[in-house]
Design an enzyme around this catalytic site. Sequence first.
Site, PDB file in Angstrom:
ATOM      1  N   GLY A  18       0.782  -1.245   0.000  1.00 28.23           N
ATOM      2  CA  GLY A  18       0.000   0.000   0.000  1.00 28.23           C
ATOM      3  C   GLY A  18       0.806   1.283   0.000  1.00 28.23           C
ATOM      4  O   GLY A  18       0.345   2.294   0.523  1.00 28.23           O
ATOM      5  N   LYS A  19       1.991   1.262  -0.597  1.00 33.93           N
ATOM      6  CA  LYS A  19       2.830   2.472  -0.609  1.00 33.93           C
ATOM      7  C   LYS A  19       2.190   3.587  -1.445  1.00 33.93           C
ATOM      8  O   LYS A  19       2.000   4.698  -0.966  1.00 33.93           O
ATOM      9  CB  LYS A  19       4.216   2.144  -1.186  1.00 33.93           C
ATOM     10  CG  LYS A  19       4.975   1.142  -0.353  1.00 33.93           C
ATOM     11  CD  LYS A  19       6.282   0.737  -1.001  1.00 33.93           C
ATOM     12  CE  LYS A  19       6.109  -0.025  -2.302  1.00 33.93           C
ATOM     13  NZ  LYS A  19       5.416  -1.317  -2.178  1.00 33.93           N
ATOM     14  N   ASP A  89       7.792   8.081  -3.939  1.00 35.06           N
ATOM     15  CA  ASP A  89       7.134   6.787  -4.067  1.00 35.06           C
ATOM     16  C   ASP A  89       8.144   5.811  -4.657  1.00 35.06           C
ATOM     17  O   ASP A  89       8.843   6.130  -5.610  1.00 35.06           O
ATOM     18  CB  ASP A  89       5.934   6.932  -5.013  1.00 35.06           C
ATOM     19  CG  ASP A  89       5.101   5.669  -5.059  1.00 35.06           C
ATOM     20  OD1 ASP A  89       5.062   4.943  -4.048  1.00 35.06           O
ATOM     21  OD2 ASP A  89       4.484   5.408  -6.115  1.00 35.06           O
ATOM     22  N   PRO A  91       8.706   1.744  -6.002  1.00 34.94           N
ATOM     23  CA  PRO A  91       8.027   0.486  -6.308  1.00 34.94           C
ATOM     24  C   PRO A  91       8.562  -0.673  -5.474  1.00 34.94           C
ATOM     25  O   PRO A  91       9.718  -0.683  -5.079  1.00 34.94           O
ATOM     26  CB  PRO A  91       8.310   0.266  -7.789  1.00 34.94           C
ATOM     27  CG  PRO A  91       9.465   1.136  -8.116  1.00 34.94           C
ATOM     28  CD  PRO A  91       9.532   2.225  -7.111  1.00 34.94           C
ATOM     29  N   ASN A 144      -0.125  -0.974   7.832  1.00 33.88           N
ATOM     30  CA  ASN A 144      -1.251  -0.574   6.983  1.00 33.88           C
ATOM     31  C   ASN A 144      -2.322  -1.669   6.943  1.00 33.88           C
ATOM     32  O   ASN A 144      -2.114  -2.776   7.435  1.00 33.88           O
ATOM     33  CB  ASN A 144      -0.697  -0.291   5.572  1.00 33.88           C
ATOM     34  CG  ASN A 144      -1.724   0.355   4.670  1.00 33.88           C
ATOM     35  OD1 ASN A 144      -2.683   0.978   5.143  1.00 33.88           O
ATOM     36  ND2 ASN A 144      -1.538   0.211   3.363  1.00 33.88           N
ATOM     37  N   ASP A 147      -7.797  -2.137   8.680  1.00 34.87           N
ATOM     38  CA  ASP A 147      -9.204  -2.512   8.463  1.00 34.87           C
ATOM     39  C   ASP A 147      -9.312  -3.990   8.113  1.00 34.87           C
ATOM     40  O   ASP A 147     -10.234  -4.690   8.537  1.00 34.87           O
ATOM     41  CB  ASP A 147      -9.811  -1.639   7.352  1.00 34.87           C
ATOM     42  CG  ASP A 147      -8.946  -1.602   6.085  1.00 34.87           C
ATOM     43  OD1 ASP A 147      -7.704  -1.573   6.215  1.00 34.87           O
ATOM     44  OD2 ASP A 147      -9.512  -1.602   4.977  1.00 34.87           O
ATOM     45  N   GLY A 450      49.870  18.796  20.853  1.00 42.73           N
ATOM     46  CA  GLY A 450      50.135  18.465  22.260  1.00 42.73           C
ATOM     47  C   GLY A 450      50.298  16.979  22.524  1.00 42.73           C
ATOM     48  O   GLY A 450      50.063  16.523  23.649  1.00 42.73           O
ATOM     49  N   SER A 452      53.176  15.056  22.412  1.00 39.62           N
ATOM     50  CA  SER A 452      54.349  14.750  23.244  1.00 39.62           C
ATOM     51  C   SER A 452      54.141  15.215  24.680  1.00 39.62           C
ATOM     52  O   SER A 452      54.491  14.514  25.627  1.00 39.62           O
ATOM     53  CB  SER A 452      55.599  15.411  22.661  1.00 39.62           C
ATOM     54  OG  SER A 452      55.858  14.872  21.384  1.00 39.62           O
ATOM     55  N   SER A 519      51.112  10.660  12.550  1.00 37.28           N
ATOM     56  CA  SER A 519      50.411   9.591  11.818  1.00 37.28           C
ATOM     57  C   SER A 519      49.195  10.143  11.054  1.00 37.28           C
ATOM     58  O   SER A 519      48.060   9.848  11.393  1.00 37.28           O
ATOM     59  CB  SER A 519      50.020   8.426  12.719  1.00 37.28           C
ATOM     60  OG  SER A 519      49.615   8.831  13.997  1.00 37.28           O
TER      61      SER A 519
END
Lengths: 626, 268
Positions: A18-19, A89, A91, A144, A147, A450, A452, A519
């Site tokens: 029911g999309k 929409d 499919p 969905n 009903d 910072g 080292s 690194s």
Amino acid sequence: MTEFQQRKIVIVGHVDHGKSTLLGRLLMDFGKVPQQTIEKVRKTCESRGVQLEPAFFLDAFQEEQEQGISIDTTRVNFEFEDHRFLLIDAPGHLEFLKNMTTGASGAETGILVIDGYEGIGSQTMRHLKILGILGVRRVIVVVNKMDKSGYSQARFEEVASEIRGHVEHEGQTCLSVVPISALKGENLSAPSENLSWYAGLPLLPQMVAHTTATAVSIAEESEHEPLRMVLQDVYRFTDERFYAGRIISGTISPGARVFFSPSGKVSTVEAIETFPAAGLNKAVKGDSVALRLKDQIFVERGEIISLPDQTPEVNNEIQAKLIWLNSEPLNWAADYLIKVGTAEVSCRLEPSNSVFSQVGNGDFVDVDIKMQKPISFDRDGRGVDKLVICTTYETVACGAIATPNPSQKVQKTKSKNIVVEAGFVKREEHEERQGHRGTVLWMTGLSGAGKSTLAKALERRLFNDGYRVAVLDGDNLRSGVCADLGFEPEDRAENIRRVAHMAKLLLNTGMVVITACISPYEKDRRLAEEVIGEADFHELFVFCPIEVCQQRDPKGLYKKASGGQINDFSGLNAPYQPPTKPRLRLDSSTMSIADEVEEIISMMKAHNLKPAPVPIGARGDLVGKP
Amino acid sequence: MNDYLTSLEHESVFIVREAYKKVKNLALLWSMGKDSTVLLHLVRKAFLGHVPIPLVHIDTSYKIPEMITWRDQYVKDHNLRLIVGQNKQALADGMGPDKGRLVCCGALKTQALLDTIKENQIGGLLLGIRRDEEGSRAKERVVSPRPEDGTWTYKDQVAEIWNHYNLHLPQDVHMRVHPLLHWTELDVWEYIERERLEIMPLYFSNADGKRYRSLGCWPCTGTIDSCATTLDAVVDEIRNTKTSERAGRAQDNADTYAMQKLRSQGYM
């Protein structure tokens, strides 16, 4: 930000759940469908002897209406209470999966439609996984056809709990589960009497609330994203060169020093050109821009533009999870095109698990992608991490870039006559005697961030607490073991390889090893992780904004680099690739050294690495036995 | 974060630049209507004021006369390169709407377009079509390949994921590129207003209280009742309308799937 920003939602789910009916219903009841269109659909339905079918507003093709299916995707604008939605929409049939993916790739949020009567279908799960690959991580589920299942609360709960489990399992977020009847228009904008047991908000108010939250979090995330601009073309309509492309994340302004990957070229933005000329002082995510640079450098389409202290990775091998979208199965022996950003390179695919299985339409597969030349990229849902695989004329798969492969093999030995000796004192024995486990704390960060300083403070603290601890400091090693190495990418890789192996040797004697090297390359750090072992490798990102590093400049190197005396300076004219998932991120511009040390100690506790302090030499109980 | 129109604009500029980079002999199909005039403006945005591609107009000879006058003046004023295509043979044979609207569109628009593409070796066309115009356009891709006979294989379109468009051209195929696909009629008008674009006067209400909402050939295009004489008023009218944009276009209503049929044969 304007309040009228559009929210992009894709509606997915199994065939016939029911999309299109849901989308058509929303349009018919709340949208601005022209009167003529409604009349046209009504007439078509009458002539077919069927009830008014909301799906026909979208399924406009004759074949779609005759067969009652959606073949292709479409998108419609839709407004509800001053909120602007783009509803896509998609499919549901497997054979139209490429159309579903085409639609879904434009979305931020997904609505997963499940027929409450039939329950979860095969495409329900496939669509959910595809949303994951596409980076659509937030999903609203609608159950969905309530009903049809007699508005049964028990049935709803059953479906809801099952799907929640699946969504979480895929690492996505289930925003809510809403019972509806799309055909009858129930629980869409107002509660339905038939669903009086349902305590939550109807669908449309849920969409408003969740997509607003999504938009806010996307906006927040994007504030911290590094600059990524994909280069489309270089124009020379006049004597001047314009570098045209699109900003995928972050922002750019005139004056910014920019780094091109993979070429490694550097320049400074002089102006952001527009028509009509507007003197733009900032361009943001989503903008199509044309840059004028200080230097007329030669670069081509396919480069990624970033700031030098936040560069993308560069490699000719990557790993990705793909969804195959073509009726022709994957050919492991064929050359394909990979497209990342605007880069387009010939490549071959190899199965990550070394099993050359059949991969057909709708199948998921983890692959190693070996490219003819290196490209630049990001991964793990940030920046430019999306790829498509194409034949000459068609897109046949899409995916997201995952952990890269190290370009060189870890245990590559030059001589074939090496036999590794065993039988030395075991790491466990060392650990048992000294009373604590060994581990590696791998610091990475810009020069002057910072590392080292933090390494010294951390070493002192651990030493005082009774640990056996060693520091491998980048500059110190480079004056001895690595004295033969420079700062070319290859030399940096070799430097890191040596540091990693030294750390591993010390680790095998049970020590806590702290490494302090810039690194800068992600692939080198991943190689170090592989040498040391994932369980013992703890990446600490010592972060500091480059402006602050420049001010500090403890060794006077930034001054030299900007004076042109140093060529390969990470963050200025050589790349620094920040770690995507460090164990800890320590901002040295806002945190005190003591706090940084505390945070590392509690991280160690959390990882079961720090037992109660014991006197040196005592055979205490081990908290975490390796 | 940008406002909505700006985000549409940037998306379209990206598409125009992709097409220009990848497609040999790109051209812009310009009907002088509001959409293709917005598209022309976006081309200027993409190329910093330059228009490095020719415009193509398909002249059916049935165009509303003011359109042709306006076209020629505009081309002159802006120093543009214009290619006019016409199916002279069909016209000589007496083609017209009395032969059937779909037949006429097929000969004077579709065939004329395909001939023009072939004659000028055009590799791709920028077109100003939009999804919200009608159902078959709603299902389009941004980039749609058409073989020599122009047919649209709408049942099996290629995947178009994120912003990766399939722009490589097989032999004898031309690309239809649709940078305005996601725009709506209202977006177009709001953009024209924002950018203060020069637009054909037929869109504004005349002394009889009529205006065109969509422009085409005079035998098949109707006016609407309107008192909108300014851009502001047009935007307002479109914002509140409940009728469809192409209601005045006869070919759309010739049969239920008329546009699908026309477009599957290569219609714009």
